[in-house]
Design an enzyme around this catalytic site. Structure first.
Site, PDB file in Angstrom:
ATOM      1  N   ARG A 134      13.117  57.158   6.551  1.00  8.73           N
ATOM      2  CA  ARG A 134      12.648  55.839   6.973  1.00  8.73           C
ATOM      3  C   ARG A 134      11.219  55.926   7.501  1.00  8.73           C
ATOM      4  O   ARG A 134      10.841  56.902   8.173  1.00  8.73           O
ATOM      5  CB  ARG A 134      13.575  55.329   8.073  1.00  8.73           C
ATOM      6  CG  ARG A 134      13.321  53.886   8.537  1.00  8.73           C
ATOM      7  CD  ARG A 134      13.620  52.884   7.474  1.00  8.73           C
ATOM      8  NE  ARG A 134      13.791  51.535   8.023  1.00  8.73           N
ATOM      9  CZ  ARG A 134      13.666  50.431   7.303  1.00  8.73           C
ATOM     10  NH1 ARG A 134      13.370  50.492   6.018  1.00  8.73           N
ATOM     11  NH2 ARG A 134      13.855  49.249   7.854  1.00  8.73           N
ATOM     12  N   THR A 160      15.255  45.924  -1.890  1.00  8.64           N
ATOM     13  CA  THR A 160      15.511  47.351  -1.992  1.00  8.64           C
ATOM     14  C   THR A 160      16.032  47.640  -3.390  1.00  8.64           C
ATOM     15  O   THR A 160      16.216  46.740  -4.199  1.00  8.64           O
ATOM     16  CB  THR A 160      16.575  47.798  -0.965  1.00  8.64           C
ATOM     17  OG1 THR A 160      17.629  46.836  -0.949  1.00  8.64           O
ATOM     18  CG2 THR A 160      16.008  47.904   0.421  1.00  8.64           C
TER      19      THR A 160
END
Length: 663
Positions: A158, A469
């Site tokens: 991340r 995504t």
């Protein structure tokens, strides 16, 4: 033929050359450890039909060839592809949301590569052909199952906030000045949205530990496509068109996605991206350092710091405060997976914080385990998974409301904000989840749930919305499994483009305000080096009470709705006996913590009238708008007494399934 693990300085290898040389486990790094292997360690498939699709007359069609039946040939977007069926293979399989990325991964598996090797190759192609959903300068979460050790590892790639960021990074141009205006032209389009990228560092870490092929061989197909050109897929064509205004402020984006006269490139056109090819070659040669140090890193910092647009009006842009030090110091992490036993039959593992998706899925399943869902399966499941039952949708949606309530209050980057109580064990305690399940009325929707009482944790509720995504699932010939969700955040990210790739707007997944209206701190507030909360939930399922007997890998894009997409797929397969494609195609349904229950009606051939009326009778406010899931599922099944892999690709996107033999 003896080879060691040190492989960085090898000349770039083609997949054909890999058959003669391999770097074995750990091939991606500078590790000088002497770990000799032989080329015989690779499971190489010489079947010429593998990684192809079946055409008319049982012929095999190469993905990307452009011949009739090529799934990479763009078609007019229908919103839902009717008639997809589960695909079976013997040894390995790859599934993703765009055909060319699936081909990249499958070719690596065919050459003896591992599931992680395939994921690296797929990410490289996704950043080229699906930039509206993914980028090599973005972030990802990966769930990895090691067939030899029977271990599951959660890899965290991340993005992080820059060291100079404070709680007001997204709210004020001058963070210290309470009267300072907000970033312009918006938080998303400003440099403040751009996080320190993590996906390549994460993939590099995983490939060093689990790769079988040389790192520098994994980018060949991405380089080929960006150099020779590819047909613009339908979703990319639509994204270029819809994001034209944001892209227009960036000269690199305009040069890549628009014609010289300013008109957007269209679906079906052949486009190249030579800067991207150059970037991939640098990454192949230098590893992730190419993106985190040196010329490319400097270009990233300069682009993020841009203060005016490249448009004629020189639109003001609030710059990022990211530095070269931020890029150089980024570290991916290995975390404990969030796992829960389901119905004393299955062991389900998903992503841990900073993702909230894994905890919410585990809580949802723990709550649903108190009900006999098997009696509430869909009608006519052979028809695209069928029409879900009213009670099935009601129970799943209510469980999700309760899970989202806890997620919105308690979950953030646990390196900064710990979970309540004893962490996972507190939030997944069977007694607690039974109490939560008892709040569900079989005949009436609760509308909006309250977070559970998990102690004195003074945190404000954060309902920050996430966006785009993409997802991929891979099983290799060695039995290893990857489930990975990767993202650019909103469609085309922050619209900042450098060296052929887009920069994300991932930091907008933080709460823009550090406190709520009462002044209570919000768990998901910005802090230097912190990772924004995500909902990405790559998920693995095993039979029994621990990893070992692999059953299923799945996951989906879809921002804050990912939890719903994954839960309906897992429940469809485990409780309702759907095959991999039926569970993936199954009508998307569920709820975040609001009175609205979503029932996707993308497949207009299904009559959902009785379902919608039944839910309304229980007090649900029902939305039948199309959902943009992108579920990619692989299951291990028994067909005619033989154990096989079975795959399903979401009909709401462009993905396919490939494996050994034509599928």
């Amino acid at each position: 033929m003896m080879l060691t693990r040190k492989c960085w300085k090898l000349a770039p290898l083609s997949l054909a050359a890999i058959l003669l040389a391999s770097c074995g486990s750990g091939s991606g790094g500078d590790d000088d450890t002497d770990d000799p292997i032989t080329s015989n360690d690779l499971v190489v498939d010489n079947d010429p039909t593998s990684c192809t699709v079946r055409g008319d007359g049982n012929s095999s069609i190469v993905v990307g060839s452009g011949v009739a039946g090529d799934p990479a040939a763009p078609e007019a977007a229908s919103g839902y592809r009717v008639g997809l069926t589960a695909k079976n293979s013997n040894s390995y399989m790859a599934v993703a949301n765009t055909p060319l990325a699936v081909k990249a991964g499958c070719d690596i598996l065919k050459a003896g590569g591992s599931a992680v090797d395939a994921a690296v190759a797929m990410q490289a192609v996704l950043g080229l052909v699906e930039p509206q959903s993914s980028t090599i300068a973005g972030s990802a979460f990966m769930m990895y199952y090691d067939a030899k050790t029977k271990e599951v590892v959660a890899y965290d790639g991340r993005e992080t906030a820059p060291a100079a960021a404070t709680g007001y990074y997204l709210r004020r141009q001058d963070q210290a000045d309470a009267q300072s205006p907000a970033p312009v032209p918006s938080a998303r389009r400003s440099g403040r949205a751009i996080g320190v990228p993590g996906v390549l560092r994460m993939l590099e870490m995983a490939q060093q530990e689990h790769g079988k092929l040389p790192w520098n061989s994994l980018f060949d197909y991405g380089v080929q496509l960006s150099t020779d050109g590819f047909q613009i897929p339908g979703r990319l064509g639509a994204a270029i068109q819809s994001n034209a205004a944001g892209l227009a402020l960036d000269g690199n984006a305009m040069a890549t996605y628009f014609h010289e006269d300013g008109t957007p490139r269209a679906t079906g056109e052949i486009m190249t991206n030579l800067p991207y090819a150059k970037t991939l070659k640098a990454i192949a040669e230098q590893g992730a350092d190419a993106l985190h140090t040196g010329e490319i890193a400097e270009a990233i910092i300069a682009k993020a710091a841009q203060a005016v647009g490249d448009d004629a009006g020189k639109t003001p842009i609030t710059p990022s405060l990211m530095t070269m030090s931020d890029l150089a110091n980024y570290q991916p992490k290995k975390r404990d997976a969030v796992c829960v036993n389901y119905r004393a039959t299955y062991h389900v593992c998903s992503m841990s914080p900073p993702s909230s998706g894994g905890i919410a899925i585990a809580q949802s399943l723990g709550i649903l385990g108190q009900f006999d869902l098997s009696q509430y399966g869909p009608l006519t499941p052979s028809n695209e998974g069928g029409v879900p039952s009213v009670m099935g949708v009601h129970l799943v949606s209510e469980a999700e409301r309760l899970a989202y309530a806890d997620r919105d209050k308690y979950v953030a980057d646990t390196d900064f904000i710990p979970l309540p109580g004893k962490g996972f064990s507190t939030m997944l305690d069977l007694g607690y989840l039974t109490q939560r399940a008892n709040l569900i009325d079989m005949n009436a929707s609760m509308g909006t749930a309250q977070a559970g009482n998990l102690g004195d944790v003074p945190l404000g509720v954060d309902k920050t919305v996430e966006h785009g995504t993409t997802h991929l699932s891979v099983v290799d010939a060695y039995g290893n499994v990857v489930s990975m969700t990767t993202t650019v955040e909103s469609s085309m990210g922050s619209f900042h483009m450098v060296d052929g790739f887009l920069l994300t707007n991932q930091l907008t997944d933080f709460s823009a305000d550090p406190v709520d209206d009462n002044g209570t701190p919000i768990a998901n507030r910005v802090a230097p080096g912190k990772r924004p909360r995500s909902t990405m939930a790559p998920t693995l399922v095993f039979r029994g009470d621990q990893p070992g007997d692999f059953v299923m890998a799945t996951g989906s894009p879809g921002g804050g709705s990912i939890i719903q997409y994954v839960v309906k797929t897992v429940v469809g397969a485990l409780d309702w006996g759907l095959d991999a494609q039926q569970a993936t195609s199954l009508v998307v349904f569920g709820a975040s913590n609001s009175p609205r229950t979503s029932v996707d009606h993308s497949n207009t051939l299904l009559d959902l009238t009785a379902l919608v009326d039944g839910l309304k009778a229980k007090g649900h406010t029902v939305s039948t708008g199309a959902q943009s899931s992108g579920v990619a599922t692989i299951m291990r099944v028994t067909v005619d007494g033989k154990t096989m892999l079975q795959g399903g690709a979401d009909p709401r996107r462009e993905g396919i399934v490939l494996g050994d033999g034509a599928l």
